[in-house]
Design a protein around this motif. Structure first.
Motif, PDB file in Angstrom:
ATOM      1  N   SER A  72       0.801  -1.362  -0.027  1.00 20.71           N
ATOM      2  CA  SER A  72       0.209   0.126  -0.094  1.00 20.71           C
ATOM      3  C   SER A  72       1.375   0.947   0.069  1.00 20.71           C
ATOM      4  CB  SER A  72      -0.803   0.033   1.457  1.00 20.71           C
ATOM      5  OG  SER A  72      -1.840  -1.156   0.682  1.00 20.71           O
TER       6      SER A  72
ATOM      7  N   GLU B 106      -3.089   0.530  -7.428  1.00 18.87           N
ATOM      8  CA  GLU B 106      -3.782   1.361  -6.422  1.00 18.87           C
ATOM      9  C   GLU B 106      -4.314   2.570  -8.129  1.00 18.87           C
ATOM     10  OE1 GLU B 106      -2.384   5.027  -3.725  1.00 18.87           O
ATOM     11  OE2 GLU B 106      -0.551   4.387  -5.046  1.00 18.87           O
TER      12      GLU B 106
ATOM     13  N   GLN C 112      -7.620   0.809  -8.648  1.00 14.96           N
ATOM     14  CA  GLN C 112      -9.017   0.695  -7.540  1.00 14.96           C
ATOM     15  C   GLN C 112      -9.882   2.080  -7.818  1.00 14.96           C
ATOM     16  OE1 GLN C 112      -6.915   2.279  -3.928  1.00 14.96           O
ATOM     17  NE2 GLN C 112      -6.012  -0.266  -4.027  1.00 14.96           N
TER      18      GLN C 112
ATOM     19  N   GLU D 118     -12.447   0.946 -10.560  1.00  9.41           N
ATOM     20  CA  GLU D 118     -12.521   0.098  -9.677  1.00  9.41           C
ATOM     21  C   GLU D 118     -14.195   1.069  -8.756  1.00  9.41           C
ATOM     22  OE1 GLU D 118     -12.619  -4.065  -7.048  1.00  9.41           O
ATOM     23  OE2 GLU D 118     -11.510  -2.382  -6.852  1.00  9.41           O
TER      24      GLU D 118
END
Length: 716
Positions: A208, A255, A258, A261
């Motif tokens: 992350s 990343e 996301q 999405e």
């Protein structure tokens, strides 16, 4: 934590990384050899890039509509050397005038809906390989014999060679992007362009991203290092930056997924007006180099330069600036933080965590300078201080529109390197990519692209309150451009008529067929606009790309602002608008402004009914050649109008090439007499010479008053 590279993972196919040359030294002959070696290394590296093309269509098909096909760029970097050495009067003889005209000028990044459908009769690959071989030999010989004093300065012959070398290294990178945009069936991986084999193929395995605090401070920009630089690097700029936070890593494919999405490509509120217009036009739903169906994310692939590979989710997401900015707006909405792209000055504060600069590196601190692979790599592989990939892997988009620093000056042999991008529409990219070498890998480098364009570029984000000014129409302060704008569009002085209008009025009295006209030496385009009132098609041509850029902005309907000097530091602010001259989009649509060399014209088989050459012939290296070449482009019955004050100067024209103003066999020979002799074979003189005065304003109390002679010739 930095990932340790095993010896088996290190590339053995790439050549040893090169280092940008220093301008100074204590031995001129040693420096000469360094330049010769750097030239050959660059030349051969660029040619090896084209080994990836396995289908001839890859050379002749545009990878994207806004660029030439690769056959152009294969030859362009070679013609650049000859054209610049000719322009600097370092060479007297061309190698192939046709190729050097056709492949001289590339395509600037246009709007995504500006489709250039021009047709060119390109040379064959073998013809260009032969041409490149000849240029390589000519340039190598020039390097061997050119005068060389240290340090190398901008007026040195060696500076022109370094210009050619660094220009080719730019095209090494941009051509690799075009190869990446070709059909994958037309290219093939090569062992000497090896890709990184390390990747995480599960999204949940990707580390992350986190935010790291950065102290603010004063950022001082302006090139001071001892290497070749482009014009936009010089000068000075100081910026005060407040403390901010920056993402520890570049945004990875995982990343960025996301954002996808979350419906990122379908939600207009996360895009600005320019970005949403591009998204609607392109119908993009994912990054351009992603391949596959988003409904099956585990089956997605990533297009590399010459192959498609299973999606490396931990590699940086490569997007254009509009996509990167949209991601940041989404991220800001998700987190409630002021997330945005960094500005250039904020990137420089991050850059302080990387020691040294490319000429000093014994080992590259990141995936840059072709030190490791011919591809990206994981975003957590190269730690640099508190961050990863401050330099290298992929370029990083910023919010900063490119512009010149205080003290900016163009180089006279490349006046269009930066200035066409000073329009508020080109954003800077920083940090370099895996294939960034030479000047591109330097801390001081400044490159910019239109925000919808793709390079090997991604981004990191910051939490910052800094806002850049996106001025798209600043006041033009370049003295020459401002003088010509005032000369062509400004008020009349001392009762003297506008020069462009006066010449067009004279031409119209002698033209009956008014289909096509050429305004050569058009400067900022006033005569072209006047001709467009009467001719169906007008071509405005000038050697100065800066002039052409101004004319194009006027054509688009934009106001153009400039300053004129009053006295000392005092200036007057002025504005040009076509509507003030009763010119509208209908007239503007008839004009095609192009950059061109009057001494090396591309043959236009359509021909012209009128050629207007204003204040041109006494500013050419080879005026006789111009007259010979232009003759074939004038239709039978067409008119050639020549206007000139005959101010012959060796700064522009070698004395042996002056048409007149000399003694021949002891007798005075005027330019008019020489024109009568030169044009007699193909033209009839149709009117007596006419004197036409013009005035150019320098300051409020200083003007140039000049009288030009106008001659008119009809082709038989």
């Amino acid at each position: 934590m930095t990932v340790t590279l095993r010896q088996s993972e290190l590339s053995t196919g790439l050549p040893a990384p090169t280092q940008t040359l220093l301008l100074s030294g204590d031995n001129a002959e040693k420096k000469r050899q360094q330049i010769a070696d750097y030239f050959v290394q660059t030349w051969e590296l660029y040619e090896r890039l084209f080994d990836c093309l396995t289908d001839e269509r890859a050379y002749f098909t545009k990878a994207i509509s806004l660029r030439h096909p690769l056959i152009f760029y294969f030859g362009h970097t070679a013609t650049f050397y000859i054209n610049k050495l000719m322009a600097g009067r370092y060479l007297e003889q061309r190698i192939d005038a046709g190729i050097e005209a056709m492949l001289a000028i590339g395509v600037d990044e246009m709007s995504w809906d500006d489709l250039d459908n021009s047709h060119y009769d390109w040379p064959t690959v073998s013809e260009l390989r032969d041409y490149r071989g000849k240029v390589k030999g000519r340039v190598a010989e020039f390097i061997r014999t050119m005068p060389l004093e240290l340090p190398i300065t901008q007026d040195s012959a060696a500076w022109v060679i370094l210009m050619g070398i660094e220009h080719e290294r730019i095209h090494l990178e941009t051509s690799s992007v075009l190869i990446r945009q070709l059909p994958v069936e037309w290219v093939a991986p090569q062992p000497h362009w090896p890709t990184c084999q390390r990747a995480r193929h599960q999204r949940d395995e990707v580390p992350s991203n986190t935010l790291v605090a950065v102290g603010g401070g004063r950022v001082v920009q302006g090139k001071t290092d001892d290497t070749y630089g482009w014009d936009n690097e010089y000068g000075s700029l100081q910026t005060e930056i407040k403390p901010f936070k920056a993402s520890k890593m570049l945004v990875s494919n995982a990343e960025f997924y996301q954002f996808i999405e979350a419906g990122g490509y379908q939600e207009p509120s996360w895009w600005d007006e320019e970005g949403w217009a591009w998204r609607e036009f392109s119908t993009a739903d994912k990054p351009t180099f992603w391949v596959g169906d988003l409904r099956q994310p585990e089956a997605l692939k990533l297009r590399l330069m010459a192959e498609e590979v299973p999606m490396p989710w931990d590699w940086p997401a490569e997007v254009n600036q509009l996509e990167a900015a949209a991601f940041c707006r989404w991220k800001a909405d998700e987190t409630g933080k002021s997330i945005q792209l960094p500005c250039e000055a904020e990137w420089y504060l991050l850059r302080e965590q990387v020691e040294g600069d490319q000429p000093d590196w014994q080992q590259a601190p990141g995936n840059i300078n072709l030190a490791y692979w011919a591809s990206s790599c994981p975003v957590d592989m190269f730690a640099q201080g508190d961050f990863f990939d401050v330099v290298g892997n992929v370029w990083q988009w910023t919010t900063t529109p490119t512009n010149g620093f205080e003290g900016f000056k163009v180089h006279p042999l490349y006046d269009d390197f930066s200035t066409p991008t000073f329009d508020g529409k080109h954003s800077l990219i920083k940090g370099g990519s895996w294939i960034s070498t030479g000047n591109e890998a330097l801390k001081s480098s400044r490159y910019a692209f239109r925000r919808h364009f793709f390079q090997h570029a991604g981004f990191r984000y910051v939490v910052s309150s800094h806002q850049e000014t996106m001025s798209q129409n600043p006041y033009e302060t370049d003295t020459m451009v401002s003088q010509y704008l005032d000369f062509q569009y400004g008020p009349r002085y001392f009762g003297i008529a506008n020069y462009a209008e006066a010449l067009v009025d004279i031409a119209l009295k002698h033209t009956t067929t008014r289909q096509r006209a050429l305004d050569i030496g058009c400067a900022t385009g006033r005569a072209s606009f006047e001709l467009a009132r009467h001719f169906e098609q007008v071509v405005g041509m000038d050697y100065s790309a800066r002039f052409i850029d101004v004319a194009l902005q006027l054509t688009s309907g934009e106001d153009f602002r400039y300053v004129t000097q009053e006295e000392g530091e005092l200036v007057e602010y002025c504005q040009v608008r076509l509507k003030d001259f009763n010119l509208d989009s209908d007239q503007a649509s008839r004009i095609h402004f192009v950059q061109g060399d009057a001494c090396n014209l591309k043959i236009d088989k359509q021909g012209y009914d009128l050629v207007l050459a204003s204040n041109l012939i006494d500013r050419l290296r080879q005026p006789t050649r111009f007259l010979q070449d232009i003759t074939s482009m004038i239709r039978p019955g067409g008119i050639l109008l020549l206007s000139s004050p005959y101010t012959w100067l060796e700064d522009f024209t070698p004395k042996e090439n002056w048409l007149g103003g000399v003694r021949e066999n002891g007798e005075a020979l005027t330019t008019y007499q020489a024109l009568q002799r030169l044009l007699a074979t193909h033209f009839d003189e149709i009117a007596a010479p006419q004197d036409v005065p013009f005035v150019i304003r320098e300051t409020a109390r200083k003007y140039q008053h000049t009288v030009a002679q106008v001659t008119l010739w009809r082709k038989r």
